[in-house]
Design a protein around this motif. Sequence first.
Motif, PDB file in Angstrom:
ATOM      1  N   ASP A 273       0.824  -1.194   0.000  1.00 35.84           N
ATOM      2  CA  ASP A 273       0.000   0.000   0.000  1.00 35.84           C
ATOM      3  C   ASP A 273       0.867   1.257   0.000  1.00 35.84           C
ATOM      4  O   ASP A 273       1.806   1.384   0.796  1.00 35.84           O
ATOM      5  CB  ASP A 273      -0.900  -0.027   1.236  1.00 35.84           C
ATOM      6  CG  ASP A 273      -2.000   1.022   1.171  1.00 35.84           C
ATOM      7  OD1 ASP A 273      -3.087   0.734   1.692  1.00 35.84           O
ATOM      8  OD2 ASP A 273      -1.776   2.117   0.607  1.00 35.84           O
ATOM      9  N   ASP A 274       0.521   2.214  -0.871  1.00 34.51           N
ATOM     10  CA  ASP A 274       1.293   3.457  -0.958  1.00 34.51           C
ATOM     11  C   ASP A 274       1.234   4.282   0.313  1.00 34.51           C
ATOM     12  O   ASP A 274       2.103   5.133   0.536  1.00 34.51           O
ATOM     13  CB  ASP A 274       0.790   4.308  -2.125  1.00 34.51           C
ATOM     14  CG  ASP A 274       1.263   3.757  -3.461  1.00 34.51           C
ATOM     15  OD1 ASP A 274       2.129   2.865  -3.449  1.00 34.51           O
ATOM     16  OD2 ASP A 274       0.767   4.231  -4.511  1.00 34.51           O
ATOM     17  N   GLU A 275       0.202   4.089   1.154  1.00 35.81           N
ATOM     18  CA  GLU A 275       0.043   4.916   2.354  1.00 35.81           C
ATOM     19  C   GLU A 275       0.615   4.273   3.609  1.00 35.81           C
ATOM     20  O   GLU A 275       0.426   4.784   4.703  1.00 35.81           O
ATOM     21  CB  GLU A 275      -1.447   5.240   2.569  1.00 35.81           C
ATOM     22  CG  GLU A 275      -2.013   6.173   1.513  1.00 35.81           C
ATOM     23  CD  GLU A 275      -1.196   7.453   1.380  1.00 35.81           C
ATOM     24  OE1 GLU A 275      -0.949   8.096   2.425  1.00 35.81           O
ATOM     25  OE2 GLU A 275      -0.798   7.806   0.257  1.00 35.81           O
ATOM     26  N   PRO A 326       2.873  -2.637   8.964  1.00 36.56           N
ATOM     27  CA  PRO A 326       2.436  -1.514   9.801  1.00 36.56           C
ATOM     28  C   PRO A 326       1.092  -0.950   9.351  1.00 36.56           C
ATOM     29  O   PRO A 326       0.592  -1.296   8.282  1.00 36.56           O
ATOM     30  CB  PRO A 326       3.557  -0.490   9.585  1.00 36.56           C
ATOM     31  CG  PRO A 326       3.998  -0.738   8.169  1.00 36.56           C
ATOM     32  CD  PRO A 326       3.908  -2.220   7.980  1.00 36.56           C
ATOM     33  N   ALA A 327       0.542  -0.045  10.189  1.00 31.26           N
ATOM     34  CA  ALA A 327      -0.688   0.657   9.818  1.00 31.26           C
ATOM     35  C   ALA A 327      -0.368   1.762   8.821  1.00 31.26           C
ATOM     36  O   ALA A 327       0.776   2.191   8.674  1.00 31.26           O
ATOM     37  CB  ALA A 327      -1.329   1.257  11.066  1.00 31.26           C
ATOM     38  N   GLU A 328      -1.393   2.248   8.125  1.00 27.34           N
ATOM     39  CA  GLU A 328      -1.205   3.391   7.228  1.00 27.34           C
ATOM     40  C   GLU A 328      -0.772   4.607   8.041  1.00 27.34           C
ATOM     41  O   GLU A 328      -1.069   4.715   9.241  1.00 27.34           O
ATOM     42  CB  GLU A 328      -2.492   3.695   6.472  1.00 27.34           C
ATOM     43  CG  GLU A 328      -2.871   2.592   5.488  1.00 27.34           C
ATOM     44  CD  GLU A 328      -4.062   2.976   4.626  1.00 27.34           C
ATOM     45  OE1 GLU A 328      -4.656   4.057   4.870  1.00 27.34           O
ATOM     46  OE2 GLU A 328      -4.386   2.197   3.709  1.00 27.34           O
ATOM     47  N   VAL A 329      -0.100   5.532   7.388  1.00 28.09           N
ATOM     48  CA  VAL A 329       0.591   6.603   8.108  1.00 28.09           C
ATOM     49  C   VAL A 329      -0.370   7.554   8.833  1.00 28.09           C
ATOM     50  O   VAL A 329       0.043   8.250   9.767  1.00 28.09           O
ATOM     51  CB  VAL A 329       1.499   7.407   7.158  1.00 28.09           C
ATOM     52  CG1 VAL A 329       2.625   6.528   6.635  1.00 28.09           C
ATOM     53  CG2 VAL A 329       0.704   8.022   6.010  1.00 28.09           C
ATOM     54  N   ARG A 330      -1.631   7.608   8.438  1.00 23.53           N
ATOM     55  CA  ARG A 330      -2.597   8.480   9.114  1.00 23.53           C
ATOM     56  C   ARG A 330      -3.648   7.683   9.888  1.00 23.53           C
ATOM     57  O   ARG A 330      -4.740   8.177  10.165  1.00 23.53           O
ATOM     58  CB  ARG A 330      -3.279   9.410   8.107  1.00 23.53           C
ATOM     59  CG  ARG A 330      -2.308  10.408   7.477  1.00 23.53           C
ATOM     60  CD  ARG A 330      -3.012  11.389   6.551  1.00 23.53           C
ATOM     61  NE  ARG A 330      -2.052  12.279   5.927  1.00 23.53           N
ATOM     62  CZ  ARG A 330      -1.609  13.415   6.458  1.00 23.53           C
ATOM     63  NH1 ARG A 330      -2.071  13.800   7.634  1.00 23.53           N
ATOM     64  NH2 ARG A 330      -0.710  14.156   5.833  1.00 23.53           N
ATOM     65  N   TYR A 331      -3.314   6.491  10.283  1.00 21.00           N
ATOM     66  CA  TYR A 331      -4.233   5.663  11.058  1.00 21.00           C
ATOM     67  C   TYR A 331      -4.285   6.151  12.504  1.00 21.00           C
ATOM     68  O   TYR A 331      -3.263   6.437  13.116  1.00 21.00           O
ATOM     69  CB  TYR A 331      -3.762   4.211  11.021  1.00 21.00           C
ATOM     70  CG  TYR A 331      -4.591   3.261  11.853  1.00 21.00           C
ATOM     71  CD1 TYR A 331      -5.739   2.674  11.338  1.00 21.00           C
ATOM     72  CD2 TYR A 331      -4.220   2.957  13.162  1.00 21.00           C
ATOM     73  CE1 TYR A 331      -6.492   1.806  12.103  1.00 21.00           C
ATOM     74  CE2 TYR A 331      -4.964   2.082  13.932  1.00 21.00           C
ATOM     75  CZ  TYR A 331      -6.106   1.515  13.401  1.00 21.00           C
ATOM     76  OH  TYR A 331      -6.851   0.667  14.157  1.00 21.00           O
ATOM     77  N   GLY A 332      -5.515   6.245  13.073  1.00 26.39           N
ATOM     78  CA  GLY A 332      -5.666   6.608  14.482  1.00 26.39           C
ATOM     79  C   GLY A 332      -5.655   8.101  14.717  1.00 26.39           C
ATOM     80  O   GLY A 332      -5.909   8.907  13.805  1.00 26.39           O
ATOM     81  N   ASP A 333      -5.371   8.501  15.962  1.00 27.11           N
ATOM     82  CA  ASP A 333      -5.388   9.911  16.369  1.00 27.11           C
ATOM     83  C   ASP A 333      -3.983  10.506  16.300  1.00 27.11           C
ATOM     84  O   ASP A 333      -3.005   9.871  16.685  1.00 27.11           O
ATOM     85  CB  ASP A 333      -5.921  10.046  17.799  1.00 27.11           C
ATOM     86  CG  ASP A 333      -7.375   9.611  17.918  1.00 27.11           C
ATOM     87  OD1 ASP A 333      -8.135   9.864  16.967  1.00 27.11           O
ATOM     88  OD2 ASP A 333      -7.738   9.019  18.948  1.00 27.11           O
ATOM     89  N   ALA A 334      -3.939  11.756  15.831  1.00 30.56           N
ATOM     90  CA  ALA A 334      -2.648  12.429  15.649  1.00 30.56           C
ATOM     91  C   ALA A 334      -2.154  13.115  16.913  1.00 30.56           C
ATOM     92  O   ALA A 334      -1.000  13.542  16.969  1.00 30.56           O
ATOM     93  CB  ALA A 334      -2.749  13.454  14.518  1.00 30.56           C
ATOM     94  N   GLY A 335      -2.995  13.264  17.937  1.00 30.67           N
ATOM     95  CA  GLY A 335      -2.552  13.868  19.185  1.00 30.67           C
ATOM     96  C   GLY A 335      -2.556  15.383  19.160  1.00 30.67           C
ATOM     97  O   GLY A 335      -2.946  16.038  18.181  1.00 30.67           O
TER      98      GLY A 335
END
Length: 427
Positions: A273-275, A326-335
């Motif tokens: 995946d590219d992300e 790994p998860a995609e780079v924008r997965y979850g909360d950024a804080g």
Amino acid sequence: MASVPTPGGIVDLPASDYCLRFVVEGVPGETELRLAAKPGFPRPVIDVSRYRPRGSARRVRSQPVRERIPEVDACARVRTELLDNRSYVDAHKWLNENRSSLSSEIYGFLRALSDAVQATRRMETDNTRKRLQEAQRFLNGFEVGVAECARGLFGDLREGLLLPVGFEDGDEAGPTGTPQQLGHAARGVVPVVIRHKETGLTFRLVPGLTFGQGCVPRAIGETGSCDLAEQPQHSVTVADFWMMTTETPLAAYRRFVRDRGLSIVLPTRTTGDDEVPARSVPWGVAEQFCRRLGARLPSESEWDLAARSNDGASIIDWETIGGVGPAEVRYGDAGKLGIYHLLGNVEEWVQDVWHSDYRGAPRHGRPWVDGADPDYRVLRGGTFAVHEAEITPWRRNMNLMDVHFETIGFRCAVSVEGPPTAFAVGR
């Protein structure tokens, strides 16, 4: 029972009557007037007119209170609970039990300080700062003898690693509530977000700060301990900088390398995946990529500060993604800072050469690159392949700079001083 005054009159009290409850007809409840009678001083006198009662005083009764605890003794006792016993719970308990025997100022100071220790243990950065600011306000109003004791307690707690280094006596909070902010960010003139024009990669501001780098010991009753590599905790001053919002995405990494014709060989295992984050990237390749952006790899101190400051961010560990990552780079909360995955997902290269511990570490926040083997570089952040308990802002790792591991990625940073024209303000 003291004499009953008329409104606006004077009550002359025996020296043993330290506490009054003053009841006014027609006014619900009681007004408590607490006095401190010291040996050798005249008997306390209260001017009832200061309290402007709206009716005639029906009765005034007194009751003795416990002997006042000297403020220096209170400092020493709370120091024992926090430092020797390492228990903010026992400090809170002692303060609550003896509140009536403490001046409001020393109680407020010691309670705020023990609350700050509790917040530090829980990694509640904002709450720690608020409690320290509250303690500082009390500290500034103390007389010389008490102030010496109180400042000593501040220092003892910092030396004992129970409070973040960096909230020094006399420091004031910046406009964002962060103590001892540095450079342009403290004056509010630095853009929060910048964007690389060609790749579209965004970077978010990390306000500079003096803080305690290194492991934070656990409170009593919690599990875990500090590794030798994470000690000793030491004061570091980091200037304002921008950190890439995500790990370097595979798509941007591949496109930038190919479009520029750079002399970088894409590792064969960075597929999918590219992300997802670019992985299996050696240190030298990561550094070259950042330089061609007009950026650089962050220093270890910069990375550490960003991770500690980013409250509320998702931690991507083994349980989060079911062991498949790994998860995609924008997965979850950024804080709070808006930066993803400083903790977990993939480990990240920083500029620093690996040292086995922090003895002799510089305090300027720039990369520590001398005094050790330059072939070994620092990795920070932990990976998706471990459990959350193993992922902390201070956990350190290292590897040879030319390794190709699928758990290793990177992100870039930009100094506030004169960012290159390759960047634009905003998203």
